[in-house]
Design a protein around this motif. Structure first.
Motif, PDB file in Angstrom:
ATOM      1  N   ALA A 128     -14.086 113.970 -22.805  1.00 58.22           N
ATOM      2  CA  ALA A 128     -13.099 113.663 -21.765  1.00 58.22           C
ATOM      3  C   ALA A 128     -13.039 114.778 -20.735  1.00 58.22           C
ATOM      4  O   ALA A 128     -13.476 115.905 -20.991  1.00 58.22           O
ATOM      5  N   SER A 129     -12.478 114.427 -19.595  1.00 60.80           N
ATOM      6  CA  SER A 129     -12.206 115.457 -18.595  1.00 60.80           C
ATOM      7  C   SER A 129     -10.811 116.029 -18.875  1.00 60.80           C
ATOM      8  O   SER A 129     -10.039 115.486 -19.673  1.00 60.80           O
ATOM      9  N   ARG A 130     -10.504 117.095 -18.199  1.00 58.68           N
ATOM     10  CA  ARG A 130      -9.256 117.802 -18.504  1.00 58.68           C
ATOM     11  C   ARG A 130      -7.973 117.003 -18.238  1.00 58.68           C
ATOM     12  O   ARG A 130      -7.052 117.053 -19.045  1.00 58.68           O
ATOM     13  N   SER A 143     -15.060 124.021 -18.223  1.00 65.22           N
ATOM     14  CA  SER A 143     -14.895 125.480 -18.272  1.00 65.22           C
ATOM     15  C   SER A 143     -13.758 125.895 -19.184  1.00 65.22           C
ATOM     16  O   SER A 143     -13.808 126.955 -19.790  1.00 65.22           O
ATOM     17  N   SER A 144     -12.724 125.073 -19.301  1.00 69.23           N
ATOM     18  CA  SER A 144     -11.656 125.425 -20.228  1.00 69.23           C
ATOM     19  C   SER A 144     -11.671 124.512 -21.454  1.00 69.23           C
ATOM     20  O   SER A 144     -10.698 124.410 -22.186  1.00 69.23           O
ATOM     21  N   GLY A 145     -12.810 123.842 -21.661  1.00 67.79           N
ATOM     22  CA  GLY A 145     -13.007 123.024 -22.854  1.00 67.79           C
ATOM     23  C   GLY A 145     -14.315 123.412 -23.516  1.00 67.79           C
ATOM     24  O   GLY A 145     -14.663 124.588 -23.552  1.00 67.79           O
ATOM     25  N   ILE A 194     -15.412 109.980 -13.873  1.00 68.33           N
ATOM     26  CA  ILE A 194     -15.199 111.442 -13.758  1.00 68.33           C
ATOM     27  C   ILE A 194     -15.745 111.860 -12.394  1.00 68.33           C
ATOM     28  O   ILE A 194     -16.895 111.542 -12.063  1.00 68.33           O
ATOM     29  N   SER A 195     -14.941 112.580 -11.620  1.00 71.28           N
ATOM     30  CA  SER A 195     -15.355 112.889 -10.246  1.00 71.28           C
ATOM     31  C   SER A 195     -16.456 113.943 -10.191  1.00 71.28           C
ATOM     32  O   SER A 195     -17.297 113.926  -9.303  1.00 71.28           O
ATOM     33  N   GLY A 196     -16.444 114.883 -11.151  1.00 69.31           N
ATOM     34  CA  GLY A 196     -17.468 115.933 -11.144  1.00 69.31           C
ATOM     35  C   GLY A 196     -16.970 117.216 -10.501  1.00 69.31           C
ATOM     36  O   GLY A 196     -17.724 117.889  -9.788  1.00 69.31           O
ATOM     37  N   ILE A 233     -16.117 121.068 -10.268  1.00 74.08           N
ATOM     38  CA  ILE A 233     -17.015 122.130 -10.748  1.00 74.08           C
ATOM     39  C   ILE A 233     -16.662 122.577 -12.169  1.00 74.08           C
ATOM     40  O   ILE A 233     -17.536 122.867 -12.973  1.00 74.08           O
ATOM     41  N   GLN A 234     -15.364 122.544 -12.497  1.00 71.62           N
ATOM     42  CA  GLN A 234     -14.961 122.974 -13.846  1.00 71.62           C
ATOM     43  C   GLN A 234     -15.476 122.011 -14.908  1.00 71.62           C
ATOM     44  O   GLN A 234     -15.665 122.392 -16.052  1.00 71.62           O
ATOM     45  N   HIS A 235     -15.674 120.753 -14.534  1.00 68.93           N
ATOM     46  CA  HIS A 235     -16.260 119.806 -15.491  1.00 68.93           C
ATOM     47  C   HIS A 235     -17.779 119.996 -15.549  1.00 68.93           C
ATOM     48  O   HIS A 235     -18.364 120.041 -16.635  1.00 68.93           O
ATOM     49  N   ILE A 273     -21.129 107.074 -13.892  1.00 74.96           N
ATOM     50  CA  ILE A 273     -20.604 105.777 -13.412  1.00 74.96           C
ATOM     51  C   ILE A 273     -19.326 106.075 -12.644  1.00 74.96           C
ATOM     52  O   ILE A 273     -18.365 106.631 -13.198  1.00 74.96           O
ATOM     53  N   ASN A 274     -19.339 105.751 -11.362  1.00 79.44           N
ATOM     54  CA  ASN A 274     -18.185 106.060 -10.524  1.00 79.44           C
ATOM     55  C   ASN A 274     -18.163 105.107  -9.337  1.00 79.44           C
ATOM     56  O   ASN A 274     -19.213 104.776  -8.791  1.00 79.44           O
ATOM     57  N   LYS A 275     -16.980 104.699  -8.935  1.00 85.82           N
ATOM     58  CA  LYS A 275     -16.915 103.736  -7.819  1.00 85.82           C
ATOM     59  C   LYS A 275     -17.053 104.424  -6.456  1.00 85.82           C
ATOM     60  O   LYS A 275     -17.236 103.758  -5.442  1.00 85.82           O
TER      61      LYS A 275
HETATM   62  C1  LIG Z   1      -8.773 126.702 -14.088  1.00 85.02           C
HETATM   63  C2  LIG Z   1      -9.179 125.279 -14.205  1.00 85.02           C
HETATM   64  C3  LIG Z   1      -9.898 124.897 -15.310  1.00 85.02           C
HETATM   65  C4  LIG Z   1     -10.301 123.567 -15.427  1.00 85.02           C
HETATM   66  N1  LIG Z   1     -11.022 123.193 -16.516  1.00 85.02           N
HETATM   67  C5  LIG Z   1     -11.473 121.940 -16.595  1.00 85.02           C
HETATM   68  C6  LIG Z   1     -12.291 121.524 -17.697  1.00 85.02           C
HETATM   69  O1  LIG Z   1     -12.579 122.279 -18.623  1.00 85.02           O
HETATM   70  N2  LIG Z   1     -12.731 120.249 -17.695  1.00 85.02           N
HETATM   71  C7  LIG Z   1     -12.440 119.353 -16.711  1.00 85.02           C
HETATM   72  O2  LIG Z   1     -12.882 118.189 -16.785  1.00 85.02           O
HETATM   73  N3  LIG Z   1     -11.663 119.709 -15.671  1.00 85.02           N
HETATM   74  C8  LIG Z   1     -11.172 120.972 -15.599  1.00 85.02           C
HETATM   75  N4  LIG Z   1     -10.358 121.309 -14.570  1.00 85.02           N
HETATM   76  C9  LIG Z   1      -9.862 120.248 -13.675  1.00 85.02           C
HETATM   77  C10 LIG Z   1     -10.853 119.879 -12.593  1.00 85.02           C
HETATM   78  O3  LIG Z   1     -10.667 120.712 -11.471  1.00 85.02           O
HETATM   79  C11 LIG Z   1     -10.617 118.412 -12.148  1.00 85.02           C
HETATM   80  O4  LIG Z   1      -9.295 118.257 -11.724  1.00 85.02           O
HETATM   81  C12 LIG Z   1     -10.915 117.406 -13.253  1.00 85.02           C
HETATM   82  O5  LIG Z   1     -12.185 117.646 -13.827  1.00 85.02           O
HETATM   83  C13 LIG Z   1     -10.875 116.011 -12.661  1.00 85.02           C
HETATM   84  O6  LIG Z   1     -10.941 115.091 -13.729  1.00 85.02           O
HETATM   85  P1  LIG Z   1     -11.448 113.604 -13.480  1.00 85.02           P
HETATM   86  O7  LIG Z   1     -12.807 113.650 -12.897  1.00 85.02           O
HETATM   87  O8  LIG Z   1     -11.235 112.852 -14.737  1.00 85.02           O
HETATM   88  O9  LIG Z   1     -10.364 113.051 -12.453  1.00 85.02           O
HETATM   89  P2  LIG Z   1     -10.484 112.751 -10.901  1.00 85.02           P
HETATM   90  O10 LIG Z   1     -10.970 113.941 -10.173  1.00 85.02           O
HETATM   91  O11 LIG Z   1      -9.193 112.153 -10.499  1.00 85.02           O
HETATM   92  O12 LIG Z   1     -11.630 111.668 -10.802  1.00 85.02           O
HETATM   93  C14 LIG Z   1     -11.511 110.365 -11.241  1.00 85.02           C
HETATM   94  C15 LIG Z   1     -12.768 109.658 -10.798  1.00 85.02           C
HETATM   95  O13 LIG Z   1     -12.739 108.327 -11.280  1.00 85.02           O
HETATM   96  C16 LIG Z   1     -13.311 107.492 -10.306  1.00 85.02           C
HETATM   97  N5  LIG Z   1     -12.795 106.145 -10.548  1.00 85.02           N
HETATM   98  C17 LIG Z   1     -11.514 105.701 -10.436  1.00 85.02           C
HETATM   99  N6  LIG Z   1     -11.425 104.411 -10.769  1.00 85.02           N
HETATM  100  C18 LIG Z   1     -12.692 103.998 -11.082  1.00 85.02           C
HETATM  101  C19 LIG Z   1     -13.260 102.765 -11.484  1.00 85.02           C
HETATM  102  N7  LIG Z   1     -12.515 101.681 -11.661  1.00 85.02           N
HETATM  103  N8  LIG Z   1     -14.596 102.718 -11.692  1.00 85.02           N
HETATM  104  C20 LIG Z   1     -15.382 103.808 -11.524  1.00 85.02           C
HETATM  105  N9  LIG Z   1     -14.897 105.008 -11.145  1.00 85.02           N
HETATM  106  C21 LIG Z   1     -13.559 105.117 -10.931  1.00 85.02           C
HETATM  107  C22 LIG Z   1     -12.857 108.067  -8.982  1.00 85.02           C
HETATM  108  O14 LIG Z   1     -13.739 107.683  -7.933  1.00 85.02           O
HETATM  109  C23 LIG Z   1     -12.902 109.558  -9.281  1.00 85.02           C
HETATM  110  O15 LIG Z   1     -14.149 110.118  -8.881  1.00 85.02           O
HETATM  111  C24 LIG Z   1      -9.953 122.638 -14.431  1.00 85.02           C
HETATM  112  C25 LIG Z   1      -9.224 123.039 -13.316  1.00 85.02           C
HETATM  113  C26 LIG Z   1      -8.844 124.352 -13.203  1.00 85.02           C
HETATM  114  C27 LIG Z   1      -8.090 124.771 -11.979  1.00 85.02           C
END
Ligand SMILES: Cc1cc2nc3c(=O)[nH]c(=O)nc-3n(C[C@H](O)[C@H](O)[C@H](O)COP(=O)(O)OP(=O)(O)OC[C@H]3O[C@@H](n4cnc5c(N)ncnc54)[C@H](O)[C@@H]3O)c2cc1C
Length: 320
Positions: A231-233, A249-251, A264-266, A268-270, A283-285
């Motif tokens: 999972a993402s954070r 980075s924190s997992g 998952i958006s991608g 940098i921390q992920h 897989i991302n929309k």
């Molecule tokens: C100090 C610090 C440490 C961190 N450590 C970590 C870490 O260890 N791991 C980590 O993951 N993050 C970490 N983060 C958080 C990181 O910066 C992001 O906020 C996080 O990775 C975003 O998670 P996400 O991609 O799930 O969410 P979002 O950035 O919200 O992305 C969701 C994605 O889903 C897509 N989406 C939405 N609906 C659909 C659909 N129906 N079909 C297809 N795609 C869809 C969107 O287009 C979007 O790209 C850290 C942040 C900080 C500041």
């Protein structure tokens, strides 16, 4: 040309990879490079850094620095700044780095740029680049004065592999009382979900929208592939899955044969936690999501249509 002082970070008795990434960044700037190693009995780490491009390595070695305290480490950094007069101080953007960088910048009354991924030279000026709004924009900061302090995102630069060998110089007067008292390190109990050994990981992000969808939508694909779920954070922060599922980075830092990133958006921390996977499917929309920059196969579309279809196709291919 800037003179750069790198503050090394030690992990499990050796140099953290992130420190060698700072070396890359400092070397790209082209000026003089010096480094600082802080601890007790860490001469071998300083020698190691001197062999890995750290330039002149200052060694702040004192029993009072055996464990991390912001006071003690900040004092050593200030000594090193007095000795080297750098234009730029680079610190990794890690929990201890955040703690230290602000303290050092405040004590010196100098400017700071945090969470930087790149530094560009613009004439005599330095431009600090950091990501914003899920990496959709880059902010470019100019910080006036000297020295400037910057914390750099681990994973944003390659670790330095050049072979320049520098010298190690002991820094005196770095010991002393600290106002902060170290109490203990508590290691989280090892859970049963060790992603570092998984061959296939299917990770879900905020795009899955709600916790039930990890069971209803993601799990069939996890099971079809014989994978482990990651999972993402934000998913973990929201309490949808336990922390041991978090990649980044924190997992956990993982490098499976196959990594499937779903919704998952991608950030940098992920990416830091999974970009060395052998094969990545995203897989991302959003066609512009940064996860596609590291993906071997990118599928742009709605995960709620794609993931069930993929799970069914995998099952069928396996004769299920
Ligand atoms: C100090 C610090 C440490 C961190 N450590 C970590 C870490 O260890 N791991 C980590 O993951 N993050 C970490 N983060 C958080 C990181 O910066 C992001 O906020 C996080 O990775 C975003 O998670 P996400 O991609 O799930 O969410 P979002 O950035 O919200 O992305 C969701 C994605 O889903 C897509 N989406 C939405 N609906 C659909 C659909 N129906 N079909 C297809 N795609 C869809 C969107 O287009 C979007 O790209 C850290 C942040 C900080 C500041």
């Amino acid at each position: 040309m800037a003179k750069t002082l790198i503050v090394a970070e030690i992990q499990k008795g050796g140099l953290r990879e992130a420190t060698l990434e700072l070396v890359t960044l400092a070397r790209k700037l082209g000026g003089e490079v010096a480094s600082l190693v802080i601890g007790s009995g860490v001469g071998a780490v300083a020698e190691d850094l001197a062999k890995k491009g750290g330039g002149k390595v200052l060694l702040a070695d004192d029993p009072s620095l055996a464990v991390y305290t912001a006071d003690g480490h900040a004092r050593a950094i200030r000594k090193a700044i007095d000795a080297e007069k750098p234009d730029l101080v680079l610190i990794s953007n890690t929990p201890s780095g955040w703690d230290l960088a602000g303290k050092v910048a405040a004590a010196l009354d100098c400017g700071i740029a945090t969470d930087v991924i790149r530094i560009e030279q613009d004439g005599a000026d330095l431009v600090f680049v950091r990501r914003m709004f899920n990496a959709k924009f880059d902010a470019r900061l100019r910080v006036s004065g000297s020295p400037r302090v910057a914390t750099v995102q681990p994973g944003a630069n390659e670790a330095y592999t050049g072979g320049e060998t520098g010298s190690v110089v002991k820094l005196d007067g770095v010991g002393g009382e600290s106002r902060t008292k170290f109490v203990e390190v508590r290691v989280a109990p090892a859970g049963g979900h060790d992603l570092t050994k998984a061959e296939i990981i299917v990770s879900g992000g905020r795009g899955l929208q709600k916790p039930e969808n990890f069971e209803a939508v993601l799990k069939p694909l996890v099971e079809a592939l014989g994978a482990q779920m990651g999972a993402s954070r934000p998913v973990v922060d929201a309490g949808w899955l336990p922390h041991e599922y978090q990649v980044g980075s924190s997992g956990q830092v993982v490098s499976p044969k196959l990594y499937v990133a779903v919704g998952i958006s991608g950030a940098i921390q992920h990416l830091v936690g999974m970009k060395s996977s052998n094969f990545i499917i995203a897989i991302n929309k959003d066609a512009d999501a940064p996860i596609f920059e590291v993906a071997d196969v990118g599928i742009v579309g709605d995960l709620f249509e794609i993931v069930p279809a993929l799970a069914a196709a995998v099952k069928k291919a396996k004769g299920g």
